[in-house]
Write a protein that holds these residues in place. Structure first.
Motif, short mmCIF file in Angstrom:
data_model
loop_
_atom_site.label_atom_id
_atom_site.label_comp_id
_atom_site.label_asym_id
_atom_site.label_seq_id
_atom_site.Cartn_x
_atom_site.Cartn_y
_atom_site.Cartn_z
N LEU A 62 -2.18 -9.26 -4.79
CA LEU A 62 -2.03 -7.81 -4.77
C LEU A 62 -1.16 -7.32 -5.94
O LEU A 62 -1.35 -6.21 -6.43
CB LEU A 62 -1.44 -7.35 -3.43
CG LEU A 62 -2.35 -7.52 -2.21
CD1 LEU A 62 -1.61 -7.12 -0.93
CD2 LEU A 62 -3.63 -6.71 -2.35
N SER A 66 -4.35 -4.94 -7.10
CA SER A 66 -4.42 -4.41 -5.72
C SER A 66 -5.82 -3.89 -5.37
O SER A 66 -6.14 -3.73 -4.19
CB SER A 66 -3.39 -3.30 -5.53
OG SER A 66 -3.66 -2.22 -6.42
N ALA A 69 -8.27 -5.46 -2.75
CA ALA A 69 -8.22 -5.14 -1.32
C ALA A 69 -9.36 -4.21 -0.93
O ALA A 69 -9.67 -4.07 0.26
CB ALA A 69 -6.89 -4.48 -0.97
N LEU A 95 -2.12 -5.35 3.35
CA LEU A 95 -3.39 -4.79 2.86
C LEU A 95 -3.45 -3.29 3.10
O LEU A 95 -3.95 -2.52 2.26
CB LEU A 95 -4.56 -5.50 3.54
CG LEU A 95 -4.76 -6.98 3.20
CD1 LEU A 95 -5.79 -7.60 4.12
CD2 LEU A 95 -5.17 -7.14 1.74
#
Length: 431
Positions: A62, A66, A69, A95
């Motif tokens: 992440l 990111s 996700a 998440l």
């Protein structure tokens, strides 16, 4: 190409084993790997790390990108779907911090992450998902079923309890066939679910579906009968008896309210306008506004006041217990309200007798005779009501026993003709 394949394999191994140090070294050598690498079912590194529950790797991915996700695999499952399915609450929280909208996304089975967590019985992951919003949990599934139907179908009692506490009116929802959670629990042979739903005060009980069948009707259709099914029928039949009793209480409660309000009104009117009226002027023997009956018949007036006060106070007691709803939940409260009503009826009868003596002294009987008549009638009515209640209770129990006998006979016949009966059953059936 061989070098890239080897690097991808090392990255995969580090992600699955949670080797954060090796993972960081590999990404330092080639930072683009985290974006470009793809594995079976179109899964990225975040999918793989989430599946294995590797929190440290998830954090590293992440940090690098990111947006991963928001990627879905070939089954339209996001990393959040996978975390929900595996019950990884901590990963789900991370998440959601970068992609909270994934709570609404649906996979190839048309389920969002809340549906997935509930179906798999992951209580902690479900609580994390519900912190974002309750709205995704309200979305319907196949044939109008809710996430609660999904819990019942898969026997997930822990997640069902969480959702029942948080989703309010959704617990009353029916699917496209008009079936409640209790219908589905019986169809799926979920005894523990049936016990919980019957004991819960938040679930609608024996309501009919679109075919006019209740959960009890569905349980009776099971053939051949099983131990689980027999226990479910016993629970549902006891519920039916309680509902009948409750309906009787409701009907009596309505009648009680009419009677006690009328008696309270009569008692109040008799107090402010006593029989014989009140004195209009002041003299040496009486005062204006005082009851004539108090001066002319002081002993009789005491009986009148006591009876009238008893009628008024007992009516108020009955009204208080009835209007608070307590008689509907506890039989003791119902009994108090019902008894207070009959006390007020008896007291107003005595008050009427005292008024009759005052206004028609030549035709009236002594107050003692009137009290005796009222008490006799009061006791007679109470005994009759109790006798009727006992009779009804015995009738319901007899009906339940007859149904149980019929089911036992059917069970014997089914075993006999299916060749599974033991040597004693044919003798019993013949008898």
């Amino acid at each position: 190409m061989v070098g890239e394949a080897a690097a991808e394999k090392k990255l995969y191994d580090a992600a699955t084993k949670g080797d954060v140090a090796t993972f960081q070294v590999l990404l330092q050598q080639d930072p683009h790997l985290v974006d470009e690498v793809s594995y079976a079912r179109s899964r990225n590194l975040l999918h793989i790390a989430t599946m294995r529950g590797q929190v440290g790797i998830v954090e590293e991915v992440l940090k690098m990108n990111s947006e991963l996700a928001r990627d879905v695999d070939s089954k339209k499952s996001s990393s959040l779907h996978i975390a929900a399915a595996q019950g990884h609450a901590e990963i789900a929280k991370k998440l959601l911090s970068v992609a909270p909208e994934a709570c609404w996304w649906r996979d190839c089975h048309d389920m969002n992450p809340i549906h997935v967590a509930a179906m798999n019985g992951h209580e902690e992951a479900l609580k994390v998902l519900l912190e974002v919003s309750h709205i995704p949990a309200m979305e319907r599934l196949h044939r109008g079923q809710t996430v609660l139907h999904l819990c019942v179908k898969h026997g997930q009692l822990t997640t069902l309890k969480v959702l029942v506490e948080k989703l309010g009116e959704l617990v009353y929802a029916k699917d496209d066939d008009g079936e409640t959670l209790l219908h589905l629990a019986v169809r799926c042979n979920q005894l523990v679910m049936v016990q919980y739903l019957v004991e819960s005060n938040k679930i609608e009980k024996l309501t009919p579906n679109s075919m006019g069948k209740t959960a009890l009707d569905i349980s009776k259709e099971c053939s051949p009968p099983t131990t689980t099914n027999s226990e479910m029928k016993r629970i549902l039949q006891s519920l039916l008896i309680k509902q009948r009793s409750l309906k009787s209480h409701l009907k009596i409660n309505d009648m009680t309210m009419v009677v006690v309000v009328l008696i309270a009104t009569m008692a109040f009117q008799a107090a402010v306008s006593p029989p014989g009226g009140v004195w209009q002027d002041d003299t040496s023997s009486h005062t204006a506004g005082k009851a004539v009956m108090a001066s002319a018949h002081p002993k009789l007036y005491k009986h009148f006041v006591r009876a009238n006060t008893t009628a008024f106070v007992s009516s108020l007691i009955s009204i208080i217990f009835s209007t608070t709803g307590m008689p509907l939940r506890e039989f003791a409260f119902f009994g108090i309200a019902f008894y207070a009503m009959w006390v007020s009826v008896a007291a107003i009868g005595v008050s009427y007798g005292a008024s009759l003596i005052m206004t028609n002294p030549a035709q009236a009987r002594p107050i003692g005779h009137i009290v005796a008549i009222v008490v006799f009638l009061f006791v007679g009515i109470i005994v009759s009501v109790i006798g009727y209640a006992v009779k009804e209770e015995r009738s319901w129990k007899r009906e339940e026993q007859e149904q149980e006998d019929r089911r036992s006979s059917l069970k014997v016949l089914i075993r006999r003709f299916s060749g599974r009966s033991d040597s004693s059953e044919p003798v019993q059936a013949a008898a």
